[in-house]
Design a protein around this motif. Sequence first.
Motif, PDB file in Angstrom:
ATOM      1  N   ILE B  36       0.866  -1.190   0.000  1.00  0.00           N
ATOM      2  CA  ILE B  36       0.000   0.000   0.000  1.00  0.00           C
ATOM      3  C   ILE B  36       0.892   1.226   0.000  1.00  0.00           C
ATOM      4  O   ILE B  36       1.780   1.353   0.848  1.00  0.00           O
ATOM      5  CB  ILE B  36      -0.897   0.033   1.263  1.00  0.00           C
ATOM      6  N   THR B  37       0.683   2.111  -0.950  1.00  0.00           N
ATOM      7  CA  THR B  37       1.456   3.359  -1.004  1.00  0.00           C
ATOM      8  C   THR B  37       0.489   4.537  -1.031  1.00  0.00           C
ATOM      9  O   THR B  37      -0.419   4.581  -1.862  1.00  0.00           O
ATOM     10  CB  THR B  37       2.341   3.401  -2.254  1.00  0.00           C
ATOM     11  N   ILE B  38       0.672   5.459  -0.098  1.00  0.00           N
ATOM     12  CA  ILE B  38      -0.143   6.673  -0.060  1.00  0.00           C
ATOM     13  C   ILE B  38       0.806   7.856  -0.185  1.00  0.00           C
ATOM     14  O   ILE B  38       1.675   8.062   0.665  1.00  0.00           O
ATOM     15  CB  ILE B  38      -0.965   6.756   1.246  1.00  0.00           C
ATOM     16  N   GLY B  39       0.666   8.597  -1.274  1.00  0.00           N
ATOM     17  CA  GLY B  39       1.576   9.713  -1.531  1.00  0.00           C
ATOM     18  C   GLY B  39       0.804  11.013  -1.645  1.00  0.00           C
ATOM     19  O   GLY B  39      -0.361  11.029  -2.036  1.00  0.00           O
ATOM     20  N   ASP B  40       1.453  12.122  -1.265  1.00  0.00           N
ATOM     21  CA  ASP B  40       0.779  13.416  -1.408  1.00  0.00           C
ATOM     22  C   ASP B  40       1.781  14.514  -1.729  1.00  0.00           C
ATOM     23  O   ASP B  40       2.988  14.303  -1.662  1.00  0.00           O
ATOM     24  CB  ASP B  40       0.003  13.763  -0.128  1.00  0.00           C
ATOM     25  N   ASN B  41       1.243  15.670  -2.115  1.00  0.00           N
ATOM     26  CA  ASN B  41       2.088  16.837  -2.361  1.00  0.00           C
ATOM     27  C   ASN B  41       1.858  17.895  -1.282  1.00  0.00           C
ATOM     28  O   ASN B  41       1.860  19.080  -1.540  1.00  0.00           O
ATOM     29  CB  ASN B  41       1.816  17.407  -3.765  1.00  0.00           C
ATOM     30  N   GLY B  42       1.642  17.415  -0.066  1.00  0.00           N
ATOM     31  CA  GLY B  42       1.397  18.311   1.071  1.00  0.00           C
ATOM     32  C   GLY B  42       2.673  18.950   1.602  1.00  0.00           C
ATOM     33  O   GLY B  42       3.724  18.887   0.967  1.00  0.00           O
ATOM     34  N   CYS B  43       2.593  19.517   2.806  1.00  0.00           N
ATOM     35  CA  CYS B  43       3.692  20.328   3.336  1.00  0.00           C
ATOM     36  C   CYS B  43       4.924  19.507   3.734  1.00  0.00           C
ATOM     37  O   CYS B  43       6.000  20.051   3.902  1.00  0.00           O
ATOM     38  CB  CYS B  43       3.202  21.139   4.532  1.00  0.00           C
ATOM     39  N   GLY B  44       4.780  18.189   3.875  1.00  0.00           N
ATOM     40  CA  GLY B  44       5.928  17.365   4.264  1.00  0.00           C
ATOM     41  C   GLY B  44       6.247  17.474   5.740  1.00  0.00           C
ATOM     42  O   GLY B  44       5.657  18.283   6.461  1.00  0.00           O
ATOM     43  N   MET B  45       7.155  16.596   6.197  1.00  0.00           N
ATOM     44  CA  MET B  45       7.540  16.606   7.618  1.00  0.00           C
ATOM     45  C   MET B  45       9.039  16.829   7.728  1.00  0.00           C
ATOM     46  O   MET B  45       9.804  16.222   6.985  1.00  0.00           O
ATOM     47  CB  MET B  45       7.187  15.255   8.262  1.00  0.00           C
ATOM     48  N   PRO B  46       9.459  17.655   8.680  1.00  0.00           N
ATOM     49  CA  PRO B  46      10.897  17.862   8.858  1.00  0.00           C
ATOM     50  C   PRO B  46      11.559  16.575   9.352  1.00  0.00           C
ATOM     51  O   PRO B  46      10.902  15.758   9.997  1.00  0.00           O
ATOM     52  CB  PRO B  46      10.980  18.973   9.909  1.00  0.00           C
ATOM     53  N   ILE B  85       7.482   2.176   5.715  1.00  0.00           N
ATOM     54  CA  ILE B  85       8.437   3.280   5.693  1.00  0.00           C
ATOM     55  C   ILE B  85       7.728   4.569   5.276  1.00  0.00           C
ATOM     56  O   ILE B  85       6.772   4.541   4.499  1.00  0.00           O
ATOM     57  CB  ILE B  85       9.648   3.056   4.745  1.00  0.00           C
ATOM     58  N   VAL B  86       8.206   5.663   5.829  1.00  0.00           N
ATOM     59  CA  VAL B  86       7.656   6.974   5.482  1.00  0.00           C
ATOM     60  C   VAL B  86       8.806   7.844   5.007  1.00  0.00           C
ATOM     61  O   VAL B  86       9.845   7.918   5.663  1.00  0.00           O
ATOM     62  CB  VAL B  86       6.994   7.647   6.716  1.00  0.00           C
ATOM     63  N   SER B  87       8.649   8.444   3.828  1.00  0.00           N
ATOM     64  CA  SER B  87       9.660   9.408   3.378  1.00  0.00           C
ATOM     65  C   SER B  87       8.954  10.728   3.133  1.00  0.00           C
ATOM     66  O   SER B  87       7.771  10.763   2.790  1.00  0.00           O
ATOM     67  CB  SER B  87      10.349   8.915   2.109  1.00  0.00           C
ATOM     68  N   SER B  88       9.677  11.813   3.339  1.00  0.00           N
ATOM     69  CA  SER B  88       9.022  13.105   3.263  1.00  0.00           C
ATOM     70  C   SER B  88       9.997  14.209   2.882  1.00  0.00           C
ATOM     71  O   SER B  88      11.164  14.179   3.266  1.00  0.00           O
ATOM     72  CB  SER B  88       8.392  13.415   4.629  1.00  0.00           C
ATOM     73  N   VAL B  89       9.510  15.147   2.111  1.00  0.00           N
ATOM     74  CA  VAL B  89      10.285  16.328   1.741  1.00  0.00           C
ATOM     75  C   VAL B  89       9.444  17.545   2.108  1.00  0.00           C
ATOM     76  O   VAL B  89       8.283  17.644   1.697  1.00  0.00           O
ATOM     77  CB  VAL B  89      10.589  16.342   0.221  1.00  0.00           C
ATOM     78  N   THR B  90       9.993  18.457   2.905  1.00  0.00           N
ATOM     79  CA  THR B  90       9.214  19.633   3.301  1.00  0.00           C
ATOM     80  C   THR B  90       9.253  20.689   2.202  1.00  0.00           C
ATOM     81  O   THR B  90      10.124  20.675   1.331  1.00  0.00           O
ATOM     82  CB  THR B  90       9.744  20.281   4.595  1.00  0.00           C
ATOM     83  N   GLU B  91       8.298  21.588   2.295  1.00  0.00           N
ATOM     84  CA  GLU B  91       8.206  22.683   1.340  1.00  0.00           C
ATOM     85  C   GLU B  91       9.479  23.529   1.401  1.00  0.00           C
ATOM     86  O   GLU B  91       9.950  24.035   0.393  1.00  0.00           O
ATOM     87  CB  GLU B  91       6.974  23.532   1.690  1.00  0.00           C
ATOM     88  N   GLN B  92      10.046  23.614   2.608  1.00  0.00           N
ATOM     89  CA  GLN B  92      11.260  24.394   2.805  1.00  0.00           C
ATOM     90  C   GLN B  92      12.453  23.730   2.103  1.00  0.00           C
ATOM     91  O   GLN B  92      13.274  24.397   1.485  1.00  0.00           O
ATOM     92  CB  GLN B  92      11.543  24.483   4.308  1.00  0.00           C
ATOM     93  N   GLN B  93      12.501  22.385   2.194  1.00  0.00           N
ATOM     94  CA  GLN B  93      13.599  21.651   1.559  1.00  0.00           C
ATOM     95  C   GLN B  93      13.528  21.739   0.040  1.00  0.00           C
ATOM     96  O   GLN B  93      14.542  21.831  -0.633  1.00  0.00           O
ATOM     97  CB  GLN B  93      13.563  20.168   1.986  1.00  0.00           C
TER      98      GLN B  93
END
Lengths: 122, 182
Positions: B36-46, B85-93
């Motif tokens: 199961i993969t859930i992806g988004d273009n939200g704000c991301g997590m630091p 696993i969770v991967s994330s890129v913040t808007e700042q990054q």
Amino acid sequence: MKSLAELAAIRDKMKDKVVLREGMTGTRVVVGMATCGISAGARPVLNTFVEEVSKENLTDSVTVTQTGCIGICQYEPVVEVFEPGKEKVTYVKMTPDKVKRVVAEHLKNGRVVSEYTIGNAQ
Amino acid sequence: MKELSLNILDIAENSVKAGATRITITLEETEQTLTITIGDNGCGMPPEFLQQVTDPFCTTRTTRKVGLGIPLLALAARQTGGDLIVSSVTEQQNPAEHGTVTTAWFNKTHIDFTPLGDVTETLCTLIQCNPAIDFEYRHQLPGGSVTLATAELRQVLGDVPLNTYEVLQWIREDLAEQYNSL
């Protein structure tokens, strides 16, 4: 896959109603959809509201939507009903069957189903 | 959670809260496994938040200090020998491309595998409450795939919102027909 033509027919049928809906200041039904609500059964509660509101022809005056955790997780699924000019009504431990009664009695006929409200649970 | 489809709804709600305008839900199944993969273009997590995201005592909620969404899905996966696993890129990054991807995989043949349940109802709930978000759904099964892209439907619908009851019924029937034809 179903035909997009069928979808276009729905669009043509609904077009006039959209104009109505945009200026609407009707009743809001809000279902708690955080982890606590979902695990307690909020999904069928929300979907039953959507179905019953449509069945009773209330879609022009009632919107069904979600919120996060209200902070009373032990009472989930929690549903809040906001009617213009009236005090908020909070229903707790909701089920699809209870939803049917709330739609028929409260949303359609204006009689709050007191036995399902938080005041009665505490 | 009684069904994994409820976990999917719960994780997608995190994406809604992160301000996503596009949410992709992908299920890939073989005879043995489910991913199961859930992806988004939200704000991301630091990074510091991301590191402890499977910890129940890490949460964005303000009403209490526990967040069980990701820990519950991780538990459901790990009890079958899978993982999350969770991967994330913040808007700042990266202002151009940010968001979060949560991936969980399961051994379907394990006795502790939670059934997937009704994903159609999860999708309809998400669309009902978030008609402006683009949902892309793909369920890959050994016999073929089922797909839904609300952006395509929106092009046909024009000003008519996706959470119009008749439209939701069309989506339910469309998905049912696709599943039945597999």
